[in-house]
Scaffold this motif. Structure first.
Motif, PDB file in Angstrom:
ATOM      1  N   ILE A  35       0.842  -1.195   0.000  1.00  0.00           N
ATOM      2  CA  ILE A  35       0.000   0.000   0.000  1.00  0.00           C
ATOM      3  C   ILE A  35       0.880   1.249   0.000  1.00  0.00           C
ATOM      4  O   ILE A  35       0.654   2.180  -0.777  1.00  0.00           O
ATOM      5  N   ALA A  36       1.896   1.275   0.846  1.00  0.00           N
ATOM      6  CA  ALA A  36       2.784   2.440   0.954  1.00  0.00           C
ATOM      7  C   ALA A  36       3.527   2.711  -0.348  1.00  0.00           C
ATOM      8  O   ALA A  36       3.740   3.871  -0.714  1.00  0.00           O
ATOM      9  N   SER A  37       3.903   1.649  -1.060  1.00  0.00           N
ATOM     10  CA  SER A  37       4.648   1.815  -2.310  1.00  0.00           C
ATOM     11  C   SER A  37       3.738   2.040  -3.513  1.00  0.00           C
ATOM     12  O   SER A  37       4.218   2.165  -4.640  1.00  0.00           O
ATOM     13  N   LYS A  38       2.425   2.063  -3.267  1.00  0.00           N
ATOM     14  CA  LYS A  38       1.424   2.224  -4.338  1.00  0.00           C
ATOM     15  C   LYS A  38       1.400   1.022  -5.284  1.00  0.00           C
ATOM     16  O   LYS A  38       0.876   1.102  -6.391  1.00  0.00           O
ATOM     17  N   ASP A  39       1.976  -0.096  -4.857  1.00  0.00           N
ATOM     18  CA  ASP A  39       1.922  -1.337  -5.625  1.00  0.00           C
ATOM     19  C   ASP A  39       0.516  -1.933  -5.542  1.00  0.00           C
ATOM     20  O   ASP A  39       0.096  -2.656  -6.432  1.00  0.00           O
ATOM     21  N   LEU A  40      -0.187  -1.610  -4.477  1.00  0.00           N
ATOM     22  CA  LEU A  40      -1.555  -2.094  -4.273  1.00  0.00           C
ATOM     23  C   LEU A  40      -2.458  -0.881  -4.141  1.00  0.00           C
ATOM     24  O   LEU A  40      -2.294  -0.067  -3.226  1.00  0.00           O
ATOM     25  N   THR A  41      -3.376  -0.725  -5.086  1.00  0.00           N
ATOM     26  CA  THR A  41      -4.300   0.401  -5.074  1.00  0.00           C
ATOM     27  C   THR A  41      -5.708  -0.120  -5.352  1.00  0.00           C
ATOM     28  O   THR A  41      -5.882  -1.239  -5.845  1.00  0.00           O
ATOM     29  N   GLY A  42      -6.688   0.683  -5.032  1.00  0.00           N
ATOM     30  CA  GLY A  42      -8.066   0.292  -5.318  1.00  0.00           C
ATOM     31  C   GLY A  42      -8.540  -0.841  -4.434  1.00  0.00           C
ATOM     32  O   GLY A  42      -8.441  -0.775  -3.214  1.00  0.00           O
ATOM     33  N   ARG A  43      -9.016  -1.891  -5.074  1.00  0.00           N
ATOM     34  CA  ARG A  43      -9.557  -3.028  -4.338  1.00  0.00           C
ATOM     35  C   ARG A  43      -8.441  -3.942  -3.850  1.00  0.00           C
ATOM     36  O   ARG A  43      -7.506  -4.263  -4.581  1.00  0.00           O
ATOM     37  N   VAL A  44      -8.580  -4.390  -2.611  1.00  0.00           N
ATOM     38  CA  VAL A  44      -7.637  -5.335  -2.021  1.00  0.00           C
ATOM     39  C   VAL A  44      -8.066  -6.739  -2.447  1.00  0.00           C
ATOM     40  O   VAL A  44      -9.263  -7.018  -2.529  1.00  0.00           O
ATOM     41  N   PRO A  45      -7.120  -7.626  -2.716  1.00  0.00           N
ATOM     42  CA  PRO A  45      -7.492  -8.993  -3.072  1.00  0.00           C
ATOM     43  C   PRO A  45      -8.389  -9.627  -1.999  1.00  0.00           C
ATOM     44  O   PRO A  45      -8.314  -9.258  -0.826  1.00  0.00           O
ATOM     45  N   SER A  46      -9.181 -10.584  -2.418  1.00  0.00           N
ATOM     46  CA  SER A  46     -10.092 -11.262  -1.494  1.00  0.00           C
ATOM     47  C   SER A  46      -9.316 -12.030  -0.426  1.00  0.00           C
ATOM     48  O   SER A  46      -8.129 -12.335  -0.589  1.00  0.00           O
ATOM     49  N   ILE A  47     -10.006 -12.360   0.629  1.00  0.00           N
ATOM     50  CA  ILE A  47      -9.405 -13.135   1.717  1.00  0.00           C
ATOM     51  C   ILE A  47      -8.862 -14.460   1.188  1.00  0.00           C
ATOM     52  O   ILE A  47      -7.742 -14.856   1.517  1.00  0.00           O
ATOM     53  N   VAL A  48      -9.634 -15.129   0.354  1.00  0.00           N
ATOM     54  CA  VAL A  48      -9.198 -16.422  -0.202  1.00  0.00           C
ATOM     55  C   VAL A  48      -7.954 -16.241  -1.073  1.00  0.00           C
ATOM     56  O   VAL A  48      -6.999 -17.022  -0.983  1.00  0.00           O
ATOM     57  N   THR A  49      -7.940 -15.204  -1.895  1.00  0.00           N
ATOM     58  CA  THR A  49      -6.778 -14.936  -2.747  1.00  0.00           C
ATOM     59  C   THR A  49      -5.543 -14.643  -1.901  1.00  0.00           C
ATOM     60  O   THR A  49      -4.454 -15.156  -2.183  1.00  0.00           O
ATOM     61  N   LEU A  50      -5.710 -13.841  -0.861  1.00  0.00           N
ATOM     62  CA  LEU A  50      -4.576 -13.549   0.030  1.00  0.00           C
ATOM     63  C   LEU A  50      -4.078 -14.819   0.710  1.00  0.00           C
ATOM     64  O   LEU A  50      -2.868 -15.037   0.821  1.00  0.00           O
ATOM     65  N   ALA A  51      -5.000 -15.654   1.164  1.00  0.00           N
ATOM     66  CA  ALA A  51      -4.617 -16.908   1.820  1.00  0.00           C
ATOM     67  C   ALA A  51      -3.789 -17.769   0.869  1.00  0.00           C
ATOM     68  O   ALA A  51      -2.764 -18.340   1.264  1.00  0.00           O
ATOM     69  N   GLN A  52      -4.200 -17.851  -0.383  1.00  0.00           N
ATOM     70  CA  GLN A  52      -3.465 -18.642  -1.370  1.00  0.00           C
ATOM     71  C   GLN A  52      -2.125 -18.003  -1.710  1.00  0.00           C
ATOM     72  O   GLN A  52      -1.107 -18.688  -1.784  1.00  0.00           O
ATOM     73  N   THR A  53      -2.113 -16.696  -1.888  1.00  0.00           N
ATOM     74  CA  THR A  53      -0.891 -15.980  -2.256  1.00  0.00           C
ATOM     75  C   THR A  53       0.189 -16.120  -1.188  1.00  0.00           C
ATOM     76  O   THR A  53       1.353 -16.370  -1.498  1.00  0.00           O
TER      77      THR A  53
END
Length: 86
Positions: A35-53
């Protein structure tokens, strides 16, 4: 890259079970950095996607998102998901 959990190889996607830091805090720290580096903007990945990632449980990924929500970094839009706070 904007949104999503996929990305280039330079983005750290690894949590360590050998560290004394709880897994949910490690995931929260990785997301906080994106988030700080602006690599992640807008919608955050879903809980399931984060768990897999990050190769953690759904409960751990959810706890990480709740931590970021409590810090004011993300907001929850009921029925739509998590988004980076304005």
């Amino acid at each position: 890259m904007t949104g999503g959990a996929s990305g280039d190889a330079s983005v750290q996607h690894v949590v360590s079970r050998d560290m004394p830091v709880p897994l949910h805090e490690q995931v929260a720290a990785l997301l906080r950095a994106r988030i700080a580096s602006k690599d992640l903007t807008g919608r955050v990945p879903s809980i399931v996607t984060l768990a897999q990632t990050y190769e953690v449980s759904v409960k751990t990924a959810e706890h990480a998102l709740h931590t970021l929500r409590d810090e004011g970094l993300i907001v929850v839009v009921k029925g739509r998901g998590y988004f980076i706070a304005p």
